[in-house]
Design an enzyme around this catalytic site. Structure first.
Site: not given
Length: 545
Positions: A24, A488, A166, A282, A357, A425, A75, A429, A466-467
């Site tokens: 991730d 991301h 984000d 989301r 996750k 991930d 994700s 962050h 996934d990103h």
């Protein structure tokens, strides 16, 4: 439609299991001093990335169902694409269309919420105040607020959750100031009472997920509903004070605040007769607060008397539990996921990750479906995450996940497994470079040990992400100044096949475009099955010797 699979003529898979490893937040970015993946010592990944069975996948924008290629992946949509084998229009795009067409304003739910406000109640909007387009988008809020003003709704309050994740880590005022100004202008122009009433950082207030820490939700409840929290004259004053008191403070970790009047009374608590809209689209970080507002037998914390309100989400956040019961825009209906086909073939599988996750390798992988598809064939394992800022413990639960995965593989019970390492991930962050480097190195070590086990079992491993995130920890402006980046990235992600028994039976396919949705068909091929007809093409092509 049938979930029956057809066998490949030329390849029947390997003796051992197929393991999908999702790293991730580990993307493929440019080689510079802000790329923690590049700076980390990664002998395992270096070896995989130089393999002939390697390519890069698009993991953002239209490749995962988002409105444009300027939209970073995440994700949720990443695991949707990985597990579904197709691209479905995702939250932001669906909400955009519903607002632009006006359909959202014709729904019975919207009319019911407006009716409450027209009868003297306050209409409250609660959600992530940014344009990150991962959980929400500020323009959605603005368009809904504009409609409220057109309808003459007299009293409206915004409960602003600050992002810093984000979007830029200290960008709260870029959203708070224009929102406050917009509400002020609408109030003055139409004789209304529109204001920001409360808020806080997303990792401290309201937006918990996967039952990781209900105290986060409780802080939000206390601020939004009971008007209890640190008092300020405005949201701007709250942000500036937090910055002044702690220069290292970033938006996502700000404490809860409540806007009060000159007498110290909260200006907008949620009360009997009101209506509430969570404008996040989301689901994962909106489910718990939705439960607090709608469950009669709620037991996660003492919320006090439940106010007589009407509550709706921007979307249905959990299709199995139907949470929340009312929502404004229908989410994508994702059917015939890879897991459904594997269960149809009686293939035993497992999924494992830590709490942060876990929902991604289960709920999102399975097309936004809670629980098992077939409990007799599947095993899901959640390793509880530490309740700590992740740069303080960048190894997170990777070692435990790796050890548990090895035990699952050794048992010989499962033909397919999927594992998510959250480090790239969650640590990415935080914006802390050295922690991100440790995170990436830890994942590399764990992947290496898993590949050794796959080798011993004569299986296959697929390694991807996934990103991106840790691949871009800061940017450099025109003056050469560094700006920490916690969001991301738009970078592609790696895809590598580790097949110790490989003797040239297949090769990487020449495709015009490669994205996460191509992975499902590839996994089917590696298990010895043909691609499902409407799945995106496989990343490999079988050779006919």
């Amino acid at each position: 439609m049938s979930v029956k699979l057809e066998k490949l003529r030329l390849f029947s898979g390997r003796k051992g299991p197929l393991l999908l490893i999702i790293m991730d937040g580990i993307g493929v970015g440019r080689e510079y001093e802000g790329n923690a993946v590049y700076l980390a010592g990664t002998p395992t990944l270096d070896r995989l990335f130089s393999s002939p069975l390697y390519c890069e996948l698009k993991a953002h924008g239209t490749a995962v169902g988002l409105p444009s290629d300027n939209d970073m992946g995440n994700s949720e949509v990443g695991h949707n694409a990985l597990g579904a084998g197709r691209v479905f229009e995702q939250g932001a795009r669906l909400v955009n269309r519903a607002i632009e067409s006006g359909d959202i304003f014709e729904s019975a739910v919207w009319k019911g919420l407006v009716g409450r406000a027209m009868e003297g109640g306050t209409l409250h909007f609660m959600g992530l105040l940014s344009d990150g387009n991962v959980h929400s988008h500020i323009t959605h809020l603005y368009k809904l607020v504009d409609k409220c003003a057109q309808l003459g709704i007299r009293k409206l309050r915004v409960h602003a959750l600050l992002d810093g994740r984000d979007v830029g880590e200290k960008s709260a005022l870029d959203y708070v100031l224009p929102t406050a100004e917009k509400l002020k202008q609408l109030s003055e122009k139409h004789g209304l009472d529109y204001r920001i009433a409360s808020g806080g950082g997303r990792m401290k207030v309201t937006m918990d997920r996967y039952n990781a820490d209900w105290n986060i939700v409780k802080r939000g409840w206390e601020a939004h509903v009971r008007g209890k929290g640190r008092p300020f004259a405005s949201a701007e004053a709250a942000v500036r004070t937090f910055y002044d008191e702690d220069p290292g403070m970033t938006d996502q970790y700000m404490d809860a605040f409540v806007v009060v009047d000159s007498d110290g009374r909260p200006t907008g608590p949620i009360q009997d007769g009101d209506a509430v809209i969570c404008f996040n689209f989301r689901g994962d970080r909106a489910i718990e607060i939705s439960r607090a507002f709608t469950e009669r037998d709620f037991k996660e914390f003492d919320r006090g008397p439940l106010p007589d309100i009407r509550y709706a989400g921007m979307m249905e956040y959990d299709g199995d539990t139907h949470m929340p019961p009312e929502f404004l825009v229908r989410p994508p209906e994702i059917d015939r996921t890879l897991s459904e086909y594997l269960c149809g073939e009686k293939i035993r599988s497992f999924a494992i990750s830590e709490t942060q996750k876990f929902g991604h390798v289960s709920y999102f992988w399975n097309g936004n479906r809670s629980g098992y598809i077939d409990e007799s064939l599947e095993t899901y394992i959640e390793i509880p995450s530490d309740r700590i800022e992740f740069d303080k413990a960048p190894k997170m639960k990777a070692l435990e996940i790796k050890d548990e995965t090895i035990e699952m593989l050794k048992g010989g019970k499962f033909k397919f497994g999927r594992v998510n390492f959250a480090n790239g991930d969650m640590v990415g962050h935080t914006g802390v470079m050295q922690a991100a480097i440790i995170a990436v190195e830890t994942v590399d070590q764990c992947v290496g040990e898993l590949l050794q086990e796959i080798d011993a079992l004569e299986g296959i491993a697929v390694v991807t992400a996934d990103h991106g995130n840790s691949d871009e920890m800061f940017t450099i402006d025109k003056r050469g100044n560094r700006e920490v980046k916690t969001a991301h990235t738009l970078n592609p992600v790696p895809f590598a096949i580790y097949d110790p028994g490989y003797q040239g039976e297949y090769e990487m396919a020449h495709l015009k475009a490669r994205g996460l949705a191509n992975v499902a068909a590839t996994l089917l091929n590696l298990l010895g099955y043909q691609k499902v007809t409407d799945y995106e093409p496989s990343l490999i092509k079988m050779k006919d010797f």
